[in-house]
Design a protein around this motif. Structure first.
Motif, mmCIF file in Angstrom:
data_model
loop_
_atom_site.group_PDB
_atom_site.id
_atom_site.type_symbol
_atom_site.label_atom_id
_atom_site.label_comp_id
_atom_site.label_asym_id
_atom_site.label_seq_id
_atom_site.Cartn_x
_atom_site.Cartn_y
_atom_site.Cartn_z
ATOM 1 N N MET A 1 0.826 -1.193 0.000
ATOM 2 C CA MET A 1 0.000 0.000 0.000
ATOM 3 C C MET A 1 0.871 1.258 0.000
ATOM 4 N N ARG A 2 1.897 1.241 0.823
ATOM 5 C CA ARG A 2 2.791 2.396 0.911
ATOM 6 C C ARG A 2 3.456 2.660 -0.443
ATOM 7 N N GLU A 3 3.863 1.600 -1.119
ATOM 8 C CA GLU A 3 4.503 1.766 -2.437
ATOM 9 C C GLU A 3 3.551 2.396 -3.441
ATOM 10 N N LEU A 4 2.284 2.004 -3.389
ATOM 11 C CA LEU A 4 1.289 2.591 -4.294
ATOM 12 C C LEU A 4 1.108 4.079 -4.015
ATOM 13 N N MET A 5 1.097 4.441 -2.722
ATOM 14 C CA MET A 5 0.959 5.861 -2.374
ATOM 15 C C MET A 5 2.165 6.646 -2.887
ATOM 16 N N ILE A 6 3.354 6.084 -2.715
ATOM 17 C CA ILE A 6 4.573 6.766 -3.171
ATOM 18 C C ILE A 6 4.561 6.927 -4.688
ATOM 19 N N GLN A 7 4.131 5.893 -5.407
ATOM 20 C CA GLN A 7 4.061 5.983 -6.869
ATOM 21 C C GLN A 7 3.101 7.091 -7.302
ATOM 22 N N GLU A 8 1.952 7.175 -6.648
ATOM 23 C CA GLU A 8 0.967 8.196 -7.015
ATOM 24 C C GLU A 8 1.493 9.604 -6.704
ATOM 25 N N ILE A 9 2.143 9.759 -5.566
ATOM 26 C CA ILE A 9 2.693 11.070 -5.215
ATOM 27 C C ILE A 9 3.788 11.457 -6.202
ATOM 28 N N ARG A 10 4.615 10.511 -6.608
ATOM 29 C CA ARG A 10 5.665 10.828 -7.581
ATOM 30 C C ARG A 10 5.068 11.193 -8.933
ATOM 31 N N ARG A 11 3.888 10.639 -9.245
ATOM 32 C CA ARG A 11 3.225 10.992 -10.500
ATOM 33 C C ARG A 11 2.738 12.437 -10.461
ATOM 34 N N ILE A 12 2.150 12.855 -9.328
ATOM 35 C CA ILE A 12 1.590 14.201 -9.250
ATOM 36 C C ILE A 12 2.604 15.245 -8.789
ATOM 37 N N ARG A 13 3.692 14.799 -8.166
ATOM 38 C CA ARG A 13 4.759 15.706 -7.707
ATOM 39 C C ARG A 13 6.117 15.125 -8.112
ATOM 40 N N PRO A 14 6.447 15.214 -9.400
ATOM 41 C CA PRO A 14 7.655 14.549 -9.904
ATOM 42 C C PRO A 14 8.958 15.075 -9.310
ATOM 43 N N HIS A 15 8.951 16.248 -8.708
ATOM 44 C CA HIS A 15 10.179 16.793 -8.130
ATOM 45 C C HIS A 15 10.585 16.075 -6.842
ATOM 46 N N LEU A 16 9.677 15.300 -6.237
ATOM 47 C CA LEU A 16 10.008 14.564 -5.012
ATOM 48 C C LEU A 16 10.655 13.229 -5.377
ATOM 49 N N THR A 17 11.762 12.919 -4.738
ATOM 50 C CA THR A 17 12.471 11.665 -5.036
ATOM 51 C C THR A 17 11.910 10.533 -4.184
ATOM 52 N N ALA A 18 12.134 9.306 -4.655
ATOM 53 C CA ALA A 18 11.692 8.134 -3.901
ATOM 54 C C ALA A 18 12.409 8.072 -2.561
ATOM 55 N N ALA A 19 13.681 8.465 -2.536
ATOM 56 C CA ALA A 19 14.445 8.447 -1.284
ATOM 57 C C ALA A 19 13.844 9.420 -0.268
ATOM 58 N N ALA A 20 13.430 10.591 -0.735
ATOM 59 C CA ALA A 20 12.830 11.573 0.173
ATOM 60 C C ALA A 20 11.490 11.071 0.693
ATOM 61 N N LEU A 21 10.702 10.475 -0.181
ATOM 62 C CA LEU A 21 9.390 9.984 0.231
ATOM 63 C C LEU A 21 9.494 8.775 1.153
ATOM 64 N N ALA A 22 10.581 8.010 1.050
ATOM 65 C CA ALA A 22 10.764 6.843 1.905
ATOM 66 C C ALA A 22 10.908 7.259 3.371
ATOM 67 N N GLN A 23 11.339 8.476 3.613
ATOM 68 C CA GLN A 23 11.541 8.958 4.978
ATOM 69 C C GLN A 23 10.281 9.599 5.571
ATOM 70 N N VAL A 24 9.230 9.733 4.770
ATOM 71 C CA VAL A 24 8.002 10.401 5.200
ATOM 72 C C VAL A 24 7.058 9.374 5.836
ATOM 73 N N SER A 25 6.365 9.785 6.891
ATOM 74 C CA SER A 25 5.429 8.870 7.567
ATOM 75 C C SER A 25 4.221 8.578 6.677
ATOM 76 N N ASP A 26 3.538 7.489 7.005
ATOM 77 C CA ASP A 26 2.328 7.123 6.261
ATOM 78 C C ASP A 26 1.269 8.225 6.357
ATOM 79 N N GLU A 27 1.135 8.833 7.539
ATOM 80 C CA GLU A 27 0.147 9.894 7.710
ATOM 81 C C GLU A 27 0.444 11.072 6.785
ATOM 82 N N SER A 28 1.718 11.411 6.637
ATOM 83 C CA SER A 28 2.087 12.525 5.751
ATOM 84 C C SER A 28 1.811 12.172 4.295
ATOM 85 N N LEU A 29 2.041 10.918 3.914
ATOM 86 C CA LEU A 29 1.751 10.496 2.536
ATOM 87 C C LEU A 29 0.250 10.643 2.260
ATOM 88 N N ILE A 30 -0.558 10.234 3.226
ATOM 89 C CA ILE A 30 -2.012 10.338 3.057
ATOM 90 C C ILE A 30 -2.423 11.799 2.946
#
Length: 86
Positions: A1-30
């Motif tokens: 589930m977390r990977e799907l959220m990260i993929q969607e965020i990277r689609r809508i905010r391409p300037h964010l890297t996967a490494a940066a998003l990996a450090q973000v909490s699930d609540e922040s991703l939501i």
């Protein structure tokens, strides 16, 4: 589930890297995804009508023409005694 959220965020905010998003909490991703959904709604046109003093929302549309058409259709349906939407 977390990977799907990260993929969607990277689609809508391409300037964010996967490494940066990996450090973000699930609540922040939501929150990021919720924020995008709300912003997306703001770029649409809402159609609504007043029926007996009550505001009735007909939904959001991509163009003002679609919203206007929905309002006209709802008024016509109301005038002949049908429900506002199908």
């Amino acid at each position: 589930m977390r990977e799907l959220m990260i993929q969607e965020i990277r689609r809508i905010r391409p300037h964010l890297t996967a490494a940066a998003l990996a450090q973000v909490s699930d609540e922040s991703l939501i929150r990021m995804l919720s924020s995008h959904a709300a912003r997306d709604r703001r770029h649409r046109y809402q159609a609504r009508v007043m029926i007996d003093g009550v505001r009735v929302s007909l939904g959001y549309f991509k163009t003002p023409e679609e919203a206007r058409s929905a309002v006209e259709q709802a008024k016509f349906r109301y005038s002949i005694g049908l429900p506002l939407t199908e």
